[in-house]
Design a protein around this motif. Structure first.
Motif, PDB file in Angstrom:
ATOM      1  N   THR A  57       0.992  -1.193   0.090  1.00 34.64           N
ATOM      2  CA  THR A  57      -0.042   0.100  -0.105  1.00 34.64           C
ATOM      3  C   THR A  57       0.801   1.321  -0.085  1.00 34.64           C
ATOM      4  N   PRO A  58       0.512   2.395  -0.074  1.00 34.47           N
ATOM      5  CA  PRO A  58       1.033   3.525  -0.061  1.00 34.47           C
ATOM      6  C   PRO A  58       1.368   3.736   1.457  1.00 34.47           C
ATOM      7  N   ILE A  59       2.461   4.461   1.861  1.00 36.31           N
ATOM      8  CA  ILE A  59       2.780   4.663   3.327  1.00 36.31           C
ATOM      9  C   ILE A  59       2.117   6.080   3.580  1.00 36.31           C
ATOM     10  N   PHE A  60       1.231   6.021   4.709  1.00 39.40           N
ATOM     11  CA  PHE A  60       0.418   7.005   5.032  1.00 39.40           C
ATOM     12  C   PHE A  60       1.240   8.247   5.509  1.00 39.40           C
ATOM     13  N   TYR A  61       0.594   9.425   5.265  1.00 41.57           N
ATOM     14  CA  TYR A  61       1.191  10.579   5.945  1.00 41.57           C
ATOM     15  C   TYR A  61       0.571  10.881   7.383  1.00 41.57           C
ATOM     16  N   VAL A  62       1.535  11.040   8.183  1.00 45.49           N
ATOM     17  CA  VAL A  62       1.125  11.209   9.650  1.00 45.49           C
ATOM     18  C   VAL A  62       0.680  12.630   9.967  1.00 45.49           C
ATOM     19  N   PRO A  66      -6.237   8.384  10.258  1.00 44.82           N
ATOM     20  CA  PRO A  66      -6.904   7.614   9.079  1.00 44.82           C
ATOM     21  C   PRO A  66      -8.344   7.866   8.662  1.00 44.82           C
ATOM     22  N   HIS A  67      -8.511   7.807   7.597  1.00 47.37           N
ATOM     23  CA  HIS A  67      -9.951   7.890   7.110  1.00 47.37           C
ATOM     24  C   HIS A  67     -10.254   6.580   6.259  1.00 47.37           C
ATOM     25  N   ILE A  68     -11.641   6.556   5.765  1.00 47.62           N
ATOM     26  CA  ILE A  68     -11.942   5.445   5.123  1.00 47.62           C
ATOM     27  C   ILE A  68     -11.133   5.150   3.654  1.00 47.62           C
ATOM     28  N   THR A  98       3.770   4.092   7.515  1.00 54.39           N
ATOM     29  CA  THR A  98       3.614   5.421   7.594  1.00 54.39           C
ATOM     30  C   THR A  98       4.865   6.236   7.022  1.00 54.39           C
ATOM     31  N   ASP A  99       4.505   7.418   6.339  1.00 51.50           N
ATOM     32  CA  ASP A  99       5.157   8.296   5.673  1.00 51.50           C
ATOM     33  C   ASP A  99       5.652   9.462   6.784  1.00 51.50           C
ATOM     34  N   GLU A 100       6.782   9.545   7.111  1.00 53.55           N
ATOM     35  CA  GLU A 100       6.834  10.458   8.490  1.00 53.55           C
ATOM     36  C   GLU A 100       7.870  11.554   8.442  1.00 53.55           C
ATOM     37  N   ILE A 312      -2.265   2.125  -5.420  1.00 53.40           N
ATOM     38  CA  ILE A 312      -1.970   3.708  -4.916  1.00 53.40           C
ATOM     39  C   ILE A 312      -3.232   4.361  -5.498  1.00 53.40           C
ATOM     40  N   GLY A 313      -3.479   5.389  -4.998  1.00 50.82           N
ATOM     41  CA  GLY A 313      -4.592   6.143  -5.188  1.00 50.82           C
ATOM     42  C   GLY A 313      -4.113   6.989  -6.584  1.00 50.82           C
ATOM     43  N   LYS A 314      -5.225   7.520  -7.212  1.00 50.79           N
ATOM     44  CA  LYS A 314      -4.866   8.276  -8.545  1.00 50.79           C
ATOM     45  C   LYS A 314      -4.083   9.611  -8.400  1.00 50.79           C
ATOM     46  N   ASP A 315      -3.955  10.102  -7.178  1.00 48.15           N
ATOM     47  CA  ASP A 315      -3.366  11.534  -6.832  1.00 48.15           C
ATOM     48  C   ASP A 315      -1.732  11.248  -6.811  1.00 48.15           C
ATOM     49  N   ILE A 316      -1.253   9.886  -6.546  1.00 50.14           N
ATOM     50  CA  ILE A 316       0.075   9.786  -6.356  1.00 50.14           C
ATOM     51  C   ILE A 316       0.742   8.905  -7.536  1.00 50.14           C
ATOM     52  N   GLY A 343      -9.451   5.120  -7.745  1.00 50.23           N
ATOM     53  CA  GLY A 343     -10.157   6.371  -7.509  1.00 50.23           C
ATOM     54  C   GLY A 343     -10.354   6.794  -6.090  1.00 50.23           C
ATOM     55  N   HIS A 344     -11.106   7.834  -5.950  1.00 52.34           N
ATOM     56  CA  HIS A 344     -11.086   8.241  -4.367  1.00 52.34           C
ATOM     57  C   HIS A 344     -12.480   8.088  -3.919  1.00 52.34           C
ATOM     58  N   TRP A 345     -12.744   8.007  -2.652  1.00 48.22           N
ATOM     59  CA  TRP A 345     -13.884   8.020  -2.118  1.00 48.22           C
ATOM     60  C   TRP A 345     -14.322   9.504  -1.721  1.00 48.22           C
ATOM     61  N   MET A 346     -15.715   9.851  -2.243  1.00 46.63           N
ATOM     62  CA  MET A 346     -16.290  10.986  -1.905  1.00 46.63           C
ATOM     63  C   MET A 346     -17.347  10.832  -0.751  1.00 46.63           C
TER      64      MET A 346
HETATM   65  N1  MSP Z   1       2.618   9.424   1.913  1.00 49.60           N
HETATM   66  C1  MSP Z   1       2.119   9.282   0.496  1.00 49.60           C
HETATM   67  C2  MSP Z   1       2.265   8.331  -0.221  1.00 49.60           C
HETATM   68  C3  MSP Z   1       3.699   7.863  -0.031  1.00 49.60           C
HETATM   69  S1  MSP Z   1       3.976   6.238  -0.972  1.00 49.60           S
HETATM   70  C4  MSP Z   1       5.564   5.738  -1.164  1.00 49.60           C
HETATM   71  C5  MSP Z   1       0.479   9.651   0.464  1.00 49.60           C
HETATM   72  N2  MSP Z   1      -0.060   9.628   1.681  1.00 49.60           N
HETATM   73  S2  MSP Z   1      -1.606  10.000   1.912  1.00 49.60           S
HETATM   74  O1  MSP Z   1      -1.871   9.583   3.345  1.00 49.60           O
HETATM   75  O2  MSP Z   1      -1.860  11.295   1.631  1.00 49.60           O
HETATM   76  O3  MSP Z   1      -2.380   8.810   1.018  1.00 49.60           O
HETATM   77  C6  MSP Z   1      -2.017   7.570   0.903  1.00 49.60           C
HETATM   78  C7  MSP Z   1      -3.079   7.054   0.051  1.00 49.60           C
HETATM   79  O4  MSP Z   1      -4.352   7.248   0.547  1.00 49.60           O
HETATM   80  C8  MSP Z   1      -2.966   7.575  -1.412  1.00 49.60           C
HETATM   81  O5  MSP Z   1      -3.035   6.371  -2.163  1.00 49.60           O
HETATM   82  C9  MSP Z   1      -4.201   8.168  -1.511  1.00 49.60           C
HETATM   83  O6  MSP Z   1      -4.828   8.211  -2.895  1.00 49.60           O
HETATM   84  C10 MSP Z   1      -5.316   7.509  -0.622  1.00 49.60           C
HETATM   85  N3  MSP Z   1      -6.119   8.289  -0.387  1.00 49.60           N
HETATM   86  C11 MSP Z   1      -6.631   9.531   0.318  1.00 49.60           C
HETATM   87  N4  MSP Z   1      -7.443   9.999   0.128  1.00 49.60           N
HETATM   88  C12 MSP Z   1      -8.386   9.137  -0.471  1.00 49.60           C
HETATM   89  C13 MSP Z   1      -9.723   9.014  -0.614  1.00 49.60           C
HETATM   90  N5  MSP Z   1     -10.722   9.939  -0.249  1.00 49.60           N
HETATM   91  N6  MSP Z   1     -10.177   7.891  -1.269  1.00 49.60           N
HETATM   92  C14 MSP Z   1      -9.441   6.729  -1.487  1.00 49.60           C
HETATM   93  N7  MSP Z   1      -8.203   7.037  -1.367  1.00 49.60           N
HETATM   94  C15 MSP Z   1      -7.455   8.173  -0.877  1.00 49.60           C
HETATM   95  O7  MSP Z   1       0.170  10.252  -0.440  1.00 49.60           O
END
Ligand code: MSP
Length: 561
Positions: A57-62, A66-68, A98-100, A312-316, A343-346
């Motif tokens: 999975t992508p690593i999540f920004y801290v 967390p959201h859905i 996590t991306d820290e 990955i999500g479409k934004d990255i 895609g993204h959840w709205m």
């Molecule tokens: N830290 C970077 C990723 C680095 S990977 C080497 C990042 N983090 S994030 O926390 O902003 O997003 C993590 C993932 O969650 C991404 O794939 C992003 O597209 C996904 N989403 C963020 N918001 C989202 C929705 N509303 N719906 C679905 N996925 C979403 O980007």
């Protein structure tokens, strides 16, 4: 079952850990292929029995909780990891984390009045807990602040330097901290703020940009366009096809060199450049290398590189389809086999954001509909190629109607003490279906067709279509049960037909439970436990009619909710 009963029926958390013996990471050379790109050709890229499967999975920004949307990325990857494990891939390595580092986190910790490392510890654990609650069976949870990661980033930097891909220069341009990305002037727009002042923003994300002019290290991205194109056309490496086409269009233009460090004075929260502590490594180079850190520490006897799939999500997409393979190709490593872009959840057709106040927390969904309900909803409703719309009412409705009223009801009826006082799963064979006449034969036909269709849909990331097929089988079995009226058969002493009805229904429920394991793991586990299915008989090979000659005892689990 109603929604309160569903809430009450919280699933026991099952954390599947896949563990493997340790092995060193070795890389193979990327070889050019020129197959035609379409959805079908993905099959050739997918891992098979006894082959490694490495999914991330992508690593999540801290900087936020967390959201859905985050959970969706993780559930997609988890279901695929579980599916590949069921079909016998070995080892299955599945990473998240996590991306820290970076300016964004530095600023967020400052705002929270916390030391950055303490701030990261606090938020990283929130992600870990949320993923655990959603039954994400990762094999590695990586944090970019770990020593093992810093060591990997340093050794990778040195390879790029030795190979002549890094040089010192002056970078001048716009930077978007919220996206941690550089943007060219033509990718920005001037907008008017409510106070009348003008603000330049990134056209893509609408987030503010700032002008930077500073000395830093640059990466020779411009030299890699040809290599990147070769990789792109080597197979269906970016899916779905429209994202593939987007990457291809980006590669039709020249690429400019990429700044990969910032002066320490401006960005202190990050990994220093080896032998030049006055500079900090660009957060995306640092973050993308998490995948390699995991591979190096995968405890696998087999080499798991390159990654099978980055979800990955479409934004990255740009970071994963241009920067990441470019870094790897420059350093002499194979690029990933595939990027699965979703895609993204709205929420109510609006983007989720803190400012709008419409961010949906996974915990709220779990409290209302259980983790099983949330996973089921996300995979049932989520079509990776498009954006999804979240609705709590729909979540509850779908979890209730499909799982509780549909499948739960089926299992409870054939395992209930009134019709099944001896608590047995009766021996079954195609002739059991024949004994039940045309309703039995219709169900047999459906049961025979479903597993192969589900296999194909899971392989193609169409979990929603796979689920639809399984639910058609559940509806078929419930219809069969109602038509056969086993309670009447029993009363009338038609024991052969009664026993066949019970055997056929339980066999169908067993196949359904086996097929659903990647989607709702703890629910399927309880279902299979209830049916008394031995653990060693839960692989994909068992997801079809299994004739048996002896009865089996049911498990002692309570009613399935
Ligand atoms: N830290 C970077 C990723 C680095 S990977 C080497 C990042 N983090 S994030 O926390 O902003 O997003 C993590 C993932 O969650 C991404 O794939 C992003 O597209 C996904 N989403 C963020 N918001 C989202 C929705 N509303 N719906 C679905 N996925 C979403 O980007």
């Amino acid at each position: 079952m109603n929604s309160s009963a569903l809430t009450a029926a919280k699933m026991r958390f099952l954390r599947t850990r896949f563990s493997f013996p340790y092995n060193l990471f070795v890389h193979a050379k990327f070889s050019e292929k020129t197959s035609k790109i379409n959805e079908e050709s993905y099959r050739n890229f997918s891992s098979k029995k006894n082959e490694p499967f490495f999914i991330t999975t992508p690593i999540f920004y801290v900087n936020a909780e967390p959201h859905i949307g985050h959970v969706y990325t993780a559930v997609l990857a988890d279901s695929s990891a579980r599916f590949h494990q069921l079909i016998g891939c070995n080892p299955v390595v599945f990473s998240t984390g996590t991306d820290e580092h970076g300016l964004k986190i530095q600023q967020a910790s400052l705002q929270a009045n916390k030391d950055p490392s303490q701030f990261c510890d606090q938020v990283s654990v929130l992600f870990k807990n949320a993923l655990d609650k959603c039954e994400i069976g990762y094999t590695d949870y990586i944090r970019t602040t770990e020593i093992r990661h810093k060591e990997n980033v340093h050794s990778f930097w040195k390879i790029l330097l030795d190979k002549g891909y890094i040089y010192k220069g002056k970078y001048e341009g716009w930077y978007c901290t919220a996206d941690e990305t550089f943007v060219s002037e033509d990718q920005t727009t001037l907008v008017k703020l409510p106070d009348g002042k003008e603000q330049r923003v990134s056209t893509e994300s609408s987030r503010p940009v700032e002008w930077f002019s500073e000395e830093n290290y640059l990466f020779k991205l411009s030299k890699l366009r040809g290599e990147l194109l070769k990789w792109l056309i080597s197979g269906p490496v970016v899916r779905p096809v429209r994202h593939y086409n987007l990457v291809k269009s980006w590669l039709e233009h020249d690429l400019i060199d990429l700044s990969i460090s910032r002066p320490r004075a401006r960005l202190s929260w990050g990994i220093p450049v080896p032998e030049d502590p006055s500079q900090t490594i660009y957060v995306w180079l640092d973050a993308l290398l998490n995948y390699m850190t995991v591979a190096k520490h995968s405890h696998s006897e087999m080499n798991v590189w390159p990654p099978s799939i980055h979800v990955i999500g479409k934004d990255i997409l740009k970071f994963h389809s241009i920067y990441w393979p470019a870094f790897l190709l420059a350093a002499g490593f194979d690029p990933p086999k595939c990027l699965l872009v979703h895609g993204h959840w709205m929420v109510n057709e609006q983007k989720m954001s803190k400012t709008t106040g419409n961010v949906v927390s996974p915990q709220t969904c779990i409290d209302i509909a259980t983790a099983t309900g949330l996973r089921y909803f996300l995979l049932h409703e989520g079509v990776p190629a498009s954006d999804g719309n979240f609705s709590m009412t729909r979540l509850v409705r779908i979890a209730n109607s499909d799982l509780a009223d549909g499948l739960g009801n089926l299992v409870n009826r054939c395992c209930g003490k009134s019709l099944n006082p001896l608590q047995t799963r009766l021996a079954v064979s195609p002739s059991s279906f024949e004994v039940c006449g045309s309703p039995g034969l219709e169900l047999l036909d459906l049961l025979r067709r479903t597993p192969d269709i589900v296999y194909e849909e899971y392989l193609q990331w169409n979990f929603y279509k796979g689920i639809d097929q399984i639910m058609a089988l559940v509806r078929g079995a419930n219809g069969f049960f109602n038509t056969m009226e086993p309670w009447k058969l029993k009363k009338e002493g038609q024991m052969d037909t009664f026993n066949a009805t019970m055997a056929v229904t339980m066999e169908t429920a067993r196949v359904v439970g086996t097929l659903l394991q990647p989607i709702v793991p703890s629910y399927s586990e309880r279902l299979l436990d209830k049916l008394g299915v031995p653990r060693e008989n839960r692989g994909w090979d068992f997801a079809r009619l299994q004739s048996s000659t002896a009865d089996a005892s049911l498990g002692v689990q309570e009613t399935l909710r």
